[in-house]
Structure formats: C-alpha cells, structure tokens
Design a protein around this motif. Structure first.
Motif, PDB file in Angstrom:
ATOM      1  N   HIS A 246       0.827  -1.217   0.000  1.00 60.95           N
ATOM      2  CA  HIS A 246       0.000   0.000   0.000  1.00 60.95           C
ATOM      3  C   HIS A 246       0.862   1.268   0.000  1.00 60.95           C
ATOM      4  N   LYS A 247       2.116   1.146   0.434  1.00 63.39           N
ATOM      5  CA  LYS A 247       3.014   2.302   0.472  1.00 63.39           C
ATOM      6  C   LYS A 247       3.558   2.665  -0.908  1.00 63.39           C
ATOM      7  N   TYR A 248       3.429   1.738  -1.863  1.00 63.89           N
ATOM      8  CA  TYR A 248       4.100   1.913  -3.155  1.00 63.89           C
ATOM      9  C   TYR A 248       3.159   2.141  -4.338  1.00 63.89           C
ATOM     10  N   ASP A 249       1.945   1.580  -4.273  1.00 67.76           N
ATOM     11  CA  ASP A 249       1.035   1.714  -5.413  1.00 67.76           C
ATOM     12  C   ASP A 249      -0.391   1.441  -4.963  1.00 67.76           C
ATOM     13  N   GLU A 250      -1.329   2.189  -5.503  1.00 63.38           N
ATOM     14  CA  GLU A 250      -2.726   2.021  -5.111  1.00 63.38           C
ATOM     15  C   GLU A 250      -3.285   0.663  -5.506  1.00 63.38           C
ATOM     16  N   ARG A 251      -2.651   0.023  -6.517  1.00 63.54           N
ATOM     17  CA  ARG A 251      -3.094  -1.318  -6.926  1.00 63.54           C
ATOM     18  C   ARG A 251      -2.540  -2.400  -6.007  1.00 63.54           C
ATOM     19  N   GLU A 252      -1.651  -2.016  -5.119  1.00 55.50           N
ATOM     20  CA  GLU A 252      -1.018  -2.920  -4.148  1.00 55.50           C
ATOM     21  C   GLU A 252      -0.426  -4.154  -4.845  1.00 55.50           C
ATOM     22  N   GLU A 253      -0.837  -5.365  -4.460  1.00 58.00           N
ATOM     23  CA  GLU A 253      -0.240  -6.586  -5.014  1.00 58.00           C
ATOM     24  C   GLU A 253      -0.452  -6.741  -6.515  1.00 58.00           C
ATOM     25  N   LEU A 254      -1.414  -6.029  -7.071  1.00 56.29           N
ATOM     26  CA  LEU A 254      -1.707  -6.161  -8.492  1.00 56.29           C
ATOM     27  C   LEU A 254      -1.078  -5.052  -9.339  1.00 56.29           C
ATOM     28  N   ALA A 255      -0.137  -4.325  -8.766  1.00 56.30           N
ATOM     29  CA  ALA A 255       0.635  -3.369  -9.567  1.00 56.30           C
ATOM     30  C   ALA A 255       1.504  -4.151 -10.544  1.00 56.30           C
TER      31      ALA A 255
ATOM     32  N   ARG B 107       4.786  -5.614 -12.554  1.00 60.07           N
ATOM     33  CA  ARG B 107       5.901  -6.350 -11.948  1.00 60.07           C
ATOM     34  C   ARG B 107       7.064  -5.460 -11.540  1.00 60.07           C
ATOM     35  N   ASP B 108       7.381  -4.451 -12.364  1.00 60.89           N
ATOM     36  CA  ASP B 108       8.521  -3.606 -12.036  1.00 60.89           C
ATOM     37  C   ASP B 108       8.301  -2.886 -10.712  1.00 60.89           C
ATOM     38  N   ILE B 109       7.073  -2.434 -10.485  1.00 59.59           N
ATOM     39  CA  ILE B 109       6.757  -1.709  -9.242  1.00 59.59           C
ATOM     40  C   ILE B 109       6.822  -2.652  -8.044  1.00 59.59           C
ATOM     41  N   VAL B 110       6.243  -3.835  -8.189  1.00 56.28           N
ATOM     42  CA  VAL B 110       6.236  -4.802  -7.083  1.00 56.28           C
ATOM     43  C   VAL B 110       7.661  -5.268  -6.772  1.00 56.28           C
ATOM     44  N   ALA B 111       8.453  -5.541  -7.816  1.00 54.92           N
ATOM     45  CA  ALA B 111       9.831  -6.006  -7.598  1.00 54.92           C
ATOM     46  C   ALA B 111      10.668  -4.949  -6.891  1.00 54.92           C
ATOM     47  N   ARG B 112      10.530  -3.679  -7.289  1.00 51.29           N
ATOM     48  CA  ARG B 112      11.296  -2.607  -6.637  1.00 51.29           C
ATOM     49  C   ARG B 112      10.829  -2.404  -5.198  1.00 51.29           C
ATOM     50  N   ALA B 113       9.523  -2.562  -4.967  1.00 50.38           N
ATOM     51  CA  ALA B 113       9.002  -2.425  -3.605  1.00 50.38           C
ATOM     52  C   ALA B 113       9.598  -3.493  -2.692  1.00 50.38           C
TER      53      ALA B 113
ATOM     54  N   VAL C 270       9.841 -15.231  -0.270  1.00 46.72           N
ATOM     55  CA  VAL C 270      10.012 -14.952  -1.699  1.00 46.72           C
ATOM     56  C   VAL C 270      11.016 -13.813  -1.907  1.00 46.72           C
ATOM     57  N   VAL C 271      11.661 -13.827  -3.072  1.00 45.48           N
ATOM     58  CA  VAL C 271      12.587 -12.765  -3.478  1.00 45.48           C
ATOM     59  C   VAL C 271      12.386 -12.491  -4.967  1.00 45.48           C
ATOM     60  N   PRO C 272      12.725 -11.288  -5.416  1.00 47.50           N
ATOM     61  CA  PRO C 272      12.724 -11.044  -6.858  1.00 47.50           C
ATOM     62  C   PRO C 272      13.862 -11.820  -7.526  1.00 47.50           C
ATOM     63  N   ALA C 273      13.630 -12.264  -8.748  1.00 51.73           N
ATOM     64  CA  ALA C 273      14.663 -12.968  -9.514  1.00 51.73           C
ATOM     65  C   ALA C 273      14.539 -12.591 -10.981  1.00 51.73           C
ATOM     66  N   ALA C 274      15.665 -12.566 -11.684  1.00 47.89           N
ATOM     67  CA  ALA C 274      15.647 -12.248 -13.117  1.00 47.89           C
ATOM     68  C   ALA C 274      14.691 -13.202 -13.820  1.00 47.89           C
ATOM     69  N   HIS C 275      13.794 -12.628 -14.604  1.00 49.86           N
ATOM     70  CA  HIS C 275      12.702 -13.443 -15.131  1.00 49.86           C
ATOM     71  C   HIS C 275      12.523 -13.325 -16.634  1.00 49.86           C
ATOM     72  N   TYR C 276      12.556 -12.100 -17.158  1.00 47.61           N
ATOM     73  CA  TYR C 276      12.211 -11.924 -18.562  1.00 47.61           C
ATOM     74  C   TYR C 276      12.969 -10.751 -19.162  1.00 47.61           C
ATOM     75  N   LEU C 277      13.450 -10.957 -20.376  1.00 48.33           N
ATOM     76  CA  LEU C 277      14.149  -9.914 -21.126  1.00 48.33           C
ATOM     77  C   LEU C 277      13.153  -9.221 -22.050  1.00 48.33           C
TER      78      LEU C 277
END
Length: 524
Positions: free
Chosen positions: A279-288, A290-296, A346-353
C-alpha cells in the motif's frame, strides 16, 4: 555438411509453432530444429501463469488489453506491434487448442480466466499452474507426427554463418545474409556445418547472466550472443524484468517461480514479521505491474536488511487454491511449508528480457534471411516492461507471421545459394581440450555476481561504470581461453553470457531516464 530449407534454433513455443506452420504449408520443405538440451526443455515449459488473450468480449475488449499493455510498457511500446499481437491473439490461441493444448474451464464451460498484475480484467487462460508445460507437450506431439520436421536434441549452435565466414567474400556489414550455423553435436563432440535458406532464432531468454533467475539452466542468452557476433541490431537490453516472487533459496541458480496469479488470487505480500507493505508503493497494491512490485520488495529488503519478504496465502479458499495451483502448493510442501499455515519466503529474480534482437512485424531481423521470435527479440510489444502473460501470446502471433513470410521467401526461392560452396568447415586445428573447467565456472560466477550486485533491479552510475570495467576484464579472459581451447558448451555459453552482459551494461549506461523495468537511482 547438412543442408536444410529452414533451420530453427530452439524448441519452445516460438520455434515449434513456426516450424509446424511452415511444414503444413510446404510439405516438401525440409525443416530442422536444433536444441541444446532435450526437445522439451525450454522457457515455455516453465511458464506457469498462462496466456493473456481476449476471449470474453462481454467484459473485456481488445482496447482494454492494448491499453493495459501500453501502460505496463511505460510509453516505449510500439503501438502497431501491440495492436497486432492483441487483435491476432484469439485466432492463434484457437490454433494451439486445435493442436491439442488444453486449458481450464469453469463449471459453465467457458474458459476459467485468471488475472495478473497490470491487467484490468480477467483474461489469462491457463492449464492449472503449468500452462507452458501443457503447450510444450501439445506442440511436441504435433512435431513428432510431422514428417518433414526433424528435431535434433543435444545440438549446440556455436556461430551463425554469414558473409564473415565465406572465403574470399567482400561484405557490407549493413547488408549481411545468414546461411545457417555451425553446430556442436554434444554426443559426437563434432562441429557440424548446417546450411539453410532461412534461419529462425527462437532461443529464449538470458536469466542466467544473474545469480538468481526463474529461467531454466539453458537460458544463457545464446541467440542474442550469436546475433551480436553476427552484427545484428539488438536493443532494449537494459529492460530486464525481475519476477517479484520466486521461492527464496540460499543457493544460486534457478529458483522456483510462484506465479503472479497467486497474488491475483488474493495473496498478500508482507515483511518477515507479518506487516503488509504494498500500500506504500502503489494504489493497486499486489496487483501493480511487476517492475513496481519487484522494486518495492527490493526496497523493503534493503531497508530492513532481510534476505526475503513473505507471501501470505493463509486466507485463501483452500479448495479453489489447490485446483488452480497444485504444483506450487506441492513444491512448497517439499520445502517443508504449508501455504495455508505458513508465510512463504520470496525474493525477486531475473525473469524476462523485454528487449533483444530487433525485428519487424514479420519477425525479420536486420540480417537477411534470419528471423527471430520470442523472448530473444525486441518486437516493440513489451516496451520498458512486459505485461504479465503477454509473452506466450507474442510467441504465437510472431511465430505465425514469421512463418508466413518465410513461406513467401521459400516459394520465391531467391537465396543465392551458390555462395554455400565457399563456406568452410569448422576449423579447430591446433586447439586443445581444457585441462579443467574450474576457470570457466569461476568466470561465470564472477560475471553473475557483477550483474546481480551492480546491474540488478536498482542501478546507479557508479555501479554501472564499475560493472563495465569488470565485464571487460572477464571478456579479455574468455577471449584468451577461446583462442587456445576446443569449444565446449560451457565455453560457448560463457561467450554468450559475456556478450549479453556487455549489451545490458552499455545500454543501461546509455539510458537517461527511468522507465518501466529500468531504474537508476541517480536519475530520480
């Protein structure tokens, strides 16, 4: 020398669907698919979430899907490419269903549509949580029953054949042709010369340029490394999408992906001590996106000094959850965790180019008679950040378009094959077998550490400058090893990873504004 009409490099959804299309339209054409692992091993196989495609025209529309894609791409998508993929998607989806791929349906018989980050409607068709595996199974079954397709597993492409390799040929680097490839047969340990009228690059991504990735071990950026050495135009390499939720492990390598659809199902992201934070990062929360969720997640981990955050599925409807995500639940059970009782690390991991080999709307690269489809390409669909589950759709649509153009070229048959006689066999005279692999392994790990620590989710000018210097040192070492030693898969992969790293670093330095998956804290 092996001669074929079409050489397909890679056996995921891009390569297989392309090969099937040409084989069906031109039964006399000879099509050869080479893959460095087993035929079924590809990035496609590990795609969990599904295919984003408009099937419910009452609640959804092409316009909504287009706008969601453009928004995720943060202003860098090519609108024409987005419209082509979205509008042609339903027809391509129906084709793979006709080829035998099965997708989950609701009680009333319509497709059970999931929703993932960045989507404003439920539009993701899926087969439980192993959608890619199901598509791969169906396509391989069609290939096995198609007589003019030959699949060669355990064949590793070393270099593309262009004018560079033709003896006595004067060439213009801006007007190159592709005539096939040099391929290492991993079982015989011999290099084969495979000449072709048309070559398709369908080699997937490059996740293993980083320490942690959701990609299979084969994802070492081979197609991009090959294309780079052949002087193809390659762009948008700075836009690496990190999946926000890979199952945390203390070990480097492929991490198990916990699909974004789990968050679409209602799971919440929390700190290790159980506090929600999206909620601190985007109004869509978990459904923002991927870039926003990963940086959060990355920011929360750095603020707290934690190695991971947690995914909370404890309030989920158990029966429905198990119907949707049996494979994910089983994997967590194997790790000693119950998703309905425990927080999942869970952690972010390189996923897609999101970038790669530049292609036009028919999948043609800047090298004549060389096509490219799938994750190794920059079609313009993804822009600065891929919308979830758009990748399999892109593979279907561009695989179809590239196949149609290839058929047109094959029927025209204007390939100047007289030059093939000038192509030499692979020359490894005087080279020796390496005494030990430890040096290659060391250099690969060093490269992965550089990329993970300095060219990860959040970058800076100082980090990128240091990464460039360190990458250059590794490049020089690999160059010396290549001069002295017989080629091995390990050496070839390392060459490609070094090329990929150089492209990511240099294009990151050239990027002067934060967009989508790219974030440099000095540009804020």
């Amino acid at each position: 020398m092996i001669t074929t009409d079409v050489l397909v490099i890679g056996s995921g959804i891009s390569g297989l669907s392309y090969a099937i299309k040409i084989a069906q339209k031109l039964p006399e054409a000879k099509i050869t698919i080479v893959t460095k692992a087993d035929g079924e091993e590809s990035n496609t196989k590990y795609a969990q979430g599904g295919v984003a495609v408009v099937t419910d025209f009452e609640n959804d529309s092409f316009e909504k899907h287009i706008e969601d894609t453009l928004r995720a791409g943060d202003g860098l998508c090519k609108r024409e490419a987005v419209e082509v993929v979205v509008k042609e998607g339903p027809q391509r989806f129906r084709e793979i269903v006709e080829w035998g791929a099965q997708f989950d349906k609701s009680d009333v018989g319509s497709y059970d549509l999931g929703r993932e980050g960045g989507h404003t409607e439920n539009r993701v068709v899926h087969h439980k949580d192993i959608t890619g595996y199901e598509i791969e199974r169906a396509l391989l079954a069609v290939v096995e029953n198609t007589s003019n397709i030959k699949l060669l597993p355990h064949h590793y492409v070393i270099d593309l054949i262009t004018e560079h390799h033709i003896q006595g040929e004067d060439f213009n680097k801006f007007n190159l042709n592709c005539y096939g490839a040099y391929v290492l047969d991993l079982k015989s340990e011999k290099v084969k010369r495979i000449t072709s009228k048309i070559t398709l690059m369908a080699t997937g991504g490059c996740g293993h340029v980083y320490k942690n990735t959701t990609n299979p071990v084969i994802a070492t950026g081979d197609g991009i490394g090959l294309a780079h050495r052949a002087k193809a135009k390659i762009s948008h390499m700075q836009f690496i999408q990190f999946h926000p939720t890979a199952f945390y492990s203390k070990h480097s390598g492929q991490l198990f992906l916990i699909s974004e659809a789990v968050r679409g199902f209602g799971a919440k992201l929390k700190t290790k001590d159980g506090h929600p934070f999206m909620h601190k990062y985007d109004e869509r929360e978990e459904l923002a996106s991927r870039d926003i969720v990963a940086r959060a997640i990355d920011n929360e981990m750095k603020l707290r000094g934690d190695d991971y955050v947690c995914l909370d599925c404890r309030d989920s409807d158990k029966e429905k959850f198990l119907a949707h995500f049996p494979n994910i639940y089983e994997k967590c059970q194997e790790e000693g965790l119950d998703m309905f009782k425990d927080l999942i690390p869970v952690v972010p991991a390189a996923h897609y180019l999101c970038g790669g080999i530049d292609v036009d709307l028919e999948g043609q690269s800047t090298i004549q008679n060389m096509f490219a489809v799938g994750e190794c390409t920059n079609t313009g669909l993804h822009g600065a950040n891929r919308l979830a589950s758009n990748s399999l759709l892109e593979a279907m649509v561009f695989g179809h378009r590239a196949a149609l153009k290839s058929v047109e070229l094959l029927q025209k048959n204007d390939f100047h094959f007289d030059k093939i006689d000038k192509i030499p066999e692979w020359n490894d005279e005087g080279l020796t077998v390496p005494n030990e692999m430890v040096l290659l392994n060391y250099l690969k790990k060093e490269l992965q550490i550089i990329m993970s620590d300095l060219v990860g989710i959040v970058r800076s000018n100082a980090r990128l400058d240091l990464a460039k210097k360190k990458e250059e040192e590794i490049y020089q070492s690999v160059k010396e090893i290549y001069k002295m030693n017989l080629l091995s898969p390990q050496l070839s992969e390392l060459r490609n990873l070094v090329s990929v790293a150089w492209l990511i670093i240099t294009q990151s330095i050239e990027q002067k504004e934060n967009r989508g998956a790219f974030f440099n804290k000095d540009l804020e």
